[in-house]
Design an enzyme around this catalytic site. Sequence first.
Site, PDB file in Angstrom:
ATOM      1  N   CYS A  60       0.856  -1.184   0.000  1.00 54.19           N
ATOM      2  CA  CYS A  60       0.000   0.000   0.000  1.00 54.19           C
ATOM      3  C   CYS A  60       0.891   1.233   0.000  1.00 54.19           C
ATOM      4  CB  CYS A  60      -0.932   0.020   1.210  1.00 54.19           C
ATOM      5  SG  CYS A  60      -0.076   0.171   2.796  1.00 54.19           S
ATOM      6  N   CYS A  63       3.165   1.731   2.952  1.00 54.57           N
ATOM      7  CA  CYS A  63       4.450   1.011   2.950  1.00 54.57           C
ATOM      8  C   CYS A  63       5.540   1.883   2.335  1.00 54.57           C
ATOM      9  CB  CYS A  63       4.319  -0.289   2.176  1.00 54.57           C
ATOM     10  SG  CYS A  63       3.097  -1.440   2.839  1.00 54.57           S
ATOM     11  N   ASP A 470       6.788  24.735 -31.729  1.00 56.15           N
ATOM     12  CA  ASP A 470       7.944  25.331 -32.372  1.00 56.15           C
ATOM     13  C   ASP A 470       7.917  24.880 -33.833  1.00 56.15           C
ATOM     14  OD1 ASP A 470      10.523  26.577 -32.674  1.00 56.15           O
ATOM     15  OD2 ASP A 470      11.384  24.570 -32.590  1.00 56.15           O
ATOM     16  N   ASP A 673      13.983  26.347 -26.568  1.00 59.76           N
ATOM     17  CA  ASP A 673      12.622  26.020 -26.138  1.00 59.76           C
ATOM     18  C   ASP A 673      12.550  25.625 -24.675  1.00 59.76           C
ATOM     19  OD1 ASP A 673      11.489  26.406 -28.703  1.00 59.76           O
ATOM     20  OD2 ASP A 673      12.184  24.424 -29.327  1.00 59.76           O
TER      21      ASP A 673
END
Length: 784
Positions: A60, A63, A470, A673
């Site tokens: 889970c 844990c 772009d 970019d």
Amino acid sequence: MTAIALLPRTSVPAPGADAEARAAAIADDPDLASGFTTWEQAPDGRRVGRSHLRLAGLWCAGCAGTVERALGAEAGVLEANASYAAQRASVVWDPALTRLSLLLAAVKRAGYEAVPDAAAPARALRKAEERTALWRLFVAVFGMMQVMMYQAPLYLAAPGTLSPDLRTLLLWAAWLLSIPVVVFSAAPMFRDAWEGLRRRRIGMDLPVSIGIALTFIVSSGATFAPGGVFGAEPYFDSLTMFVSFLLGGRYLALKMRNRVAASLEGALARLPAVVRRLADDGTTSLIAIHRLQRGDRVRVLAGEAFPADGVLLEGETEADEALLTGESRPVAKRRGDEAIAGSINLRGAVVQRADRVGADTRYEGIVALMRTAMTDRPPLLRAADRVAGPFLWGVLVLAAAAAVAWSFIDPSRAVWVAVSVLIVTCPCALSLAAPSALLAAAGALVRRGVLVQRFEALEALASLDTICFDKTGTLTEPGPEAIAVALQPAALRAGMDDAAVRALAGVLGAASTHPLSAALAAQAPAAAAPVTLVRVEERPGLGVEAFASDGRRYRLGSLGWIAGDGARAACLASPDDGSPETWLAGPDGTLARFRFAEVLRHDARASVDLLRASGLAIELLSGDAPARVAAVARELGVARTRGAASPADKLAAVAALQAAGHRVAMVGDGLNDAPVMARADVSFAIGQGPALTRSHADFVLLSGTLADVAAARMIARRAMRVVRQNLAWAVAYNAVCVPVALLGWFPPWAAGLGMATSSLVVVLNALRIDREPGARSLLGAPTP
């Protein structure tokens, strides 16, 4: 004759040695550690390691939190992150204060298993985990069958036909058979519950463990002291059925989780352990891959993986690059072609020159990005973790209240009802709702060449309404060709001809990632440049600047930058027809103008049409001249464009869209970019772009196919729909089953079946993300 020399690894125990000792030796071996540890500089200047671990025994999200706290408590640990969904952890540690083997031991003391995330130990750990889970399930199911056989006469025998001695004997047999189910099969639940209590927190196994222990104690009391404080009704059948159903659900979830993660792990273990290095005299030596150096020649046989990025020197073959580029068909490789590390040689033996090795290869870059993504915990998962804690406290209070209430209504059923409430309300399905869907979506994308770097971006991608592209290298092919060179007066005065300016431009272009610069570098003549350059530096969004040994400056880039405003009037050039161009300048003025032919990517038009049809607004942001940007936009049918945009202009454009309430994605490939991609809500980087751009992106298009953007959005929307369905199911399940359990209509075995089924439904629903029609056709990937 070929000599074979295998270099020994004296520091690593033999394969038959103890697995724990072997993992510790691998963790502390400085040569082998390069496969799962990278070295960084901490903010205070210290050299620290970032290691990736493969975990086992996590059931889970709690844990994962326990593992993080166990690692964080160790001296020298600066940061620890664990992912329950991926069963992995990353830890940043100071080698001056601790060793990785000590951190593995810390995880072991916390009740879990950990090994370095390298191919062999991780694979062995996964197999051992499945084998142990199967044994626990077998013991539980076998015990359940036997217990039910012994307790069946208690329910089926007519009144008065079963003697007290025989009844006692049957109950003793049922008690004896229940012991291995509780002690062995349910051991992980008790272990996790105890570790949570020891660290002053509760996990999802706590109410389950209380229910199992309470049922066993009450049933034992009813067996050995019937009519006493525990009553006369044992529940060994309900107990063993509950444990069997729970372990069955967990085992299926484990298998499905490993299946989903297999595609992610497959890319992490494709390099060979040893390679065949060729010496100058033709002899062959088998060496460990970490000893391979740039410039080495290696022989790669059919069926083996290429160990490095580099060109083929001998032979022809076909390569399987599916996990690295998304290309589903074999790619032909001839002499002079580049083969990618991690791709598989499908045909004959070839000789490769290692041009990029280790962390410099494209493969290792993908692995590093993937490992970072798999330990990422997005806000959606952190929110679920925050909800689970208070929910568990509520479960314990509700079960106690039910026991008190039923002790007045019907004392013989008080324990029965309390156990049912504890079991039925365990939020396993809630904890699996988001991670199972996100991991399934990441697996579906990576199998097709789209790498998810940040899981939280899937949520943002699903709600996207605007996407910005772009132009150069993103919508157009990355390799344009120089079609014309116009020499300028300064070049003629310096005595430079066409070949000289091409050679000089090639030297500057080799230092840039821009497609036009890369094209000049690739097409430069073999002759040496007329000037020796001692310092070359790329300036993002502008061009490349270099200096000769005598201090003279040379530039390659746009005309306005290389020569200053108003310089165009002093240059000799043909009329501008909108074709891409770049300029070369020296200390005495502009030297040459280079014109290029620009071609759209083969799937650009179809991809843009697909995105537009899905309801997205499309914009084109480019640093190229407005005329060229407009020409490409007309071909694609894009109405909103911005040309001559600097990195700051692109950043401002995206910020303005976000300020207007839009959710914006950016798709780019260049170094310029990176800032705008970091600002956008969602970002895609072309896989062949620079490392900085990829590191700022949420998704990396390893295939370079723009259609993958549309497919990624479709899968993200499907994943978020599945998350909502899973959460709705978990809430509805508890809303219906909790009142039923409180009313005493839900026996413990039925509660166990319901909880296991709810978790299984969540996992199965997540697997639908990759199975619904449409995903494969958009991505163009074959059905695995």
